[in-house]
Design an enzyme around this catalytic site. Structure first.
Site, PDB file in Angstrom:
ATOM      1  N   ASP A  44      41.989  34.054  34.915  1.00  0.00           N
ATOM      2  CA  ASP A  44      41.105  33.047  34.309  1.00  0.00           C
ATOM      3  C   ASP A  44      41.499  32.844  32.859  1.00  0.00           C
ATOM      4  OD1 ASP A  44      39.597  32.850  36.614  1.00  0.00           O
ATOM      5  OD2 ASP A  44      37.931  34.074  35.891  1.00  0.00           O
ATOM      6  N   MET A  45      41.159  31.667  32.315  1.00  0.00           N
ATOM      7  CA  MET A  45      41.397  31.444  30.884  1.00  0.00           C
ATOM      8  C   MET A  45      40.072  31.519  30.148  1.00  0.00           C
ATOM      9  SD  MET A  45      43.744  31.235  28.757  1.00  0.00           S
ATOM     10  CE  MET A  45      45.268  30.620  29.461  1.00  0.00           C
ATOM     11  N   GLN A  61      43.412  24.705  30.405  1.00  0.00           N
ATOM     12  CA  GLN A  61      42.184  23.936  30.108  1.00  0.00           C
ATOM     13  C   GLN A  61      42.546  22.590  29.471  1.00  0.00           C
ATOM     14  OE1 GLN A  61      41.280  27.149  27.583  1.00  0.00           O
ATOM     15  NE2 GLN A  61      39.547  27.919  28.773  1.00  0.00           N
ATOM     16  N   ARG A  78      45.781  26.797  37.767  1.00  0.00           N
ATOM     17  CA  ARG A  78      44.491  26.173  38.097  1.00  0.00           C
ATOM     18  C   ARG A  78      44.166  25.295  36.888  1.00  0.00           C
ATOM     19  NH1 ARG A  78      39.974  30.229  37.638  1.00  0.00           N
ATOM     20  NH2 ARG A  78      40.406  30.877  39.753  1.00  0.00           N
ATOM     21  N   LYS A  82      38.670  21.779  33.058  1.00  0.00           N
ATOM     22  CA  LYS A  82      38.359  21.098  31.802  1.00  0.00           C
ATOM     23  C   LYS A  82      38.230  22.110  30.659  1.00  0.00           C
ATOM     24  CE  LYS A  82      35.831  17.183  33.756  1.00  0.00           C
ATOM     25  NZ  LYS A  82      34.480  16.630  33.995  1.00  0.00           N
ATOM     26  N   GLY A  83      37.596  23.258  30.941  1.00  0.00           N
ATOM     27  CA  GLY A  83      37.353  24.261  29.897  1.00  0.00           C
ATOM     28  C   GLY A  83      35.867  24.469  29.712  1.00  0.00           C
ATOM     29  N   ALA A  84      35.441  25.734  29.643  1.00  0.00           N
ATOM     30  CA  ALA A  84      34.011  26.054  29.702  1.00  0.00           C
ATOM     31  C   ALA A  84      33.455  26.656  28.412  1.00  0.00           C
ATOM     32  CB  ALA A  84      33.767  27.033  30.855  1.00  0.00           C
ATOM     33  N   ARG A 121      27.228  28.236  33.264  1.00  0.00           N
ATOM     34  CA  ARG A 121      26.854  27.280  34.328  1.00  0.00           C
ATOM     35  C   ARG A 121      25.671  26.426  33.883  1.00  0.00           C
ATOM     36  NH1 ARG A 121      30.922  29.764  35.333  1.00  0.00           N
ATOM     37  NH2 ARG A 121      31.647  27.966  34.208  1.00  0.00           N
TER      38      ARG A 121
END
Ligand SMILES: Cc1cc2nc3c(=O)[nH]c(=O)nc-3n(C[C@H](O)[C@H](O)[C@H](O)COP(=O)(O)OP(=O)(O)OC[C@H]3O[C@@H](n4cnc5c(N)ncnc54)[C@H](O)[C@@H]3O)c2cc1C
Length: 316
Positions: free
Chosen positions: A133-134, A162, A184, A187-189, A294
């Site tokens: 994961d990033m 991202q 993968r 967009k980036g979280a 989330r």
């Protein structure tokens, strides 16, 4: 307004004080369960079994990040090894997703690499894939460096890029050049400043499209680039399907990825239309920051959570 609320929630996701406040709210665990398979590995395996029956693959995330002890980082790697063995024993269609700060990146790169190596080696033995994961921009350079290093030994591992970061087209170009662009695309979280990242939804989407085109250029594909499109955004899904058709990529030659608990009907529809779908399935007790990200992604999630809190308060 949306941006302000999003930034506040992402800030709260990193705050131990707010973590204590939110965890003390009775409905928090119940609402989080919408996005988290459960606290135990068995809960996550049950979800993966169900997804597999629906024609979807999974990637399992043992929740945790920014650990501050070497023992905790090591036990996270142990948990991943146990999970991979269980996935193998049960013949489930699932890989795993790892965060390098869960494996000790804040302590020492060597510790994170050692833990990552153990997980990827175990996954290679049982024929499974590991996705790194990033995390926030502070980790992007080190994450890509450790990814390059592990790819010198293994090829059952990929990374996340991202679209909101300005640097990503350059990073992707260099991964393509090295023949290790197994990504993968998201967009980036995280909450990133305007000096580093696009802020407007439209700009982030345009950047996403440009990265997809970059990864699907004939020269990139000739160098082995592979893409998983991880977005629930209908515009992006539509763009991906039409671009794939235009450049001659078959529906089963790439995959979509969704988060557990988000847009289940849309996921089923994509599978019915012949696309490959992989669902990100988190489990474990350290769900607070994941849950807050989330909530930050969708105002309706926050409204739902606040309603649940208000109703519990009234009942009390
Ligand atoms: C499989 C997967 C792995 C990911 N891994 C990473 C990672 O390693 N690093 C990283 O920075 N980010 C990661 N992300 C998160 C990503 O960066 C976005 O924050 C997230 O996907 C929301 O953006 P979106 O593209 O889905 O579009 P949005 O425009 O945010 O959402 C489009 C629509 O999808 C639905 N939706 C989206 N999010 C939610 C939600 N939380 N709850 C309910 N409905 C929702 C809503 O209907 C919304 O209108 C990942 C996302 C996925 C799907």
């Amino acid at each position: 307004m949306y941006t302000v609320v999003r930034r506040m929630l992402l800030w709260m996701a990193r705050s131990p004080q707010w973590q204590r406040v939110i965890l003390a709210l009775p409905p928090a665990r119940r609402v989080a369960r919408r996005f988290v398979a459960g606290e135990r590995l068995e809960d996550a395996l049950a979800v993966i079994r169900m997804l597999n029956l629906q024609g979807m693959h999974a990637t399992l995330d043992y929740l945790g990040e920014n650990v501050t002890s070497e023992a905790v980082a090591r036990s996270a790697a142990d948990a991943y090894v146990d999970a991979l063995m269980a996935i193998h024993r049960e013949g489930l269609h699932s890989g795993v997703s790892v965060k390098l700060t869960h494996l000790g990146l804040d302590l020492d790169e060597a510790i994170a690499y050692e833990n990552l190596h153990r997980i990827v080696a175990c996954a290679a033995e049982v024929g499974r894939f590991v996705r790194i994961d990033m995390e926030s921009s502070a980790y992007v350079g080190r994450t890509l460096a450790l990814y390059r290093r592990i790819r010198e030994t293994f090829d059952n591992v990929g990374v996340v890029v991202q679209s909101y970061l300005y640097r990503t087209p350059r990073d992707v170009a260099s991964l393509i050049e090295a023949g290790i662009a197994d990504v993968r695309l998201v967009k980036g979280a995280y909450d990133e400043p305007p000096s580093l990242a696009w802020q407007e939804r439209r700009q982030i989407r345009e950047a996403f499209y440009a990265l997809l085109r970059q990864l699907w250029e004939p020269a990139a594909r000739a160098k082995g680039s592979r893409v998983a499109v991880a977005s629930h955004d209908d515009a992006i899904i539509h763009y991906t399907c039409t671009t794939a058709r235009r450049v001659g990529i078959a529906p089963d030659a790439f995959e979509f990825q969704f988060l557990y608990g988000v847009r289940r009907e849309r996921a089923r529809a994509l599978v019915a239309a012949g696309y490959r779908m992989r669902v990100y399935v988190p489990y474990g007790t350290h769900w607070y920051p994941y849950f807050m990200r989330r909530l930050a992604e969708r105002p309706a999630n926050l409204a739902f959570f606040l309603r649940a809190v208000a109703m519990t308060a009234q009942e009390g």
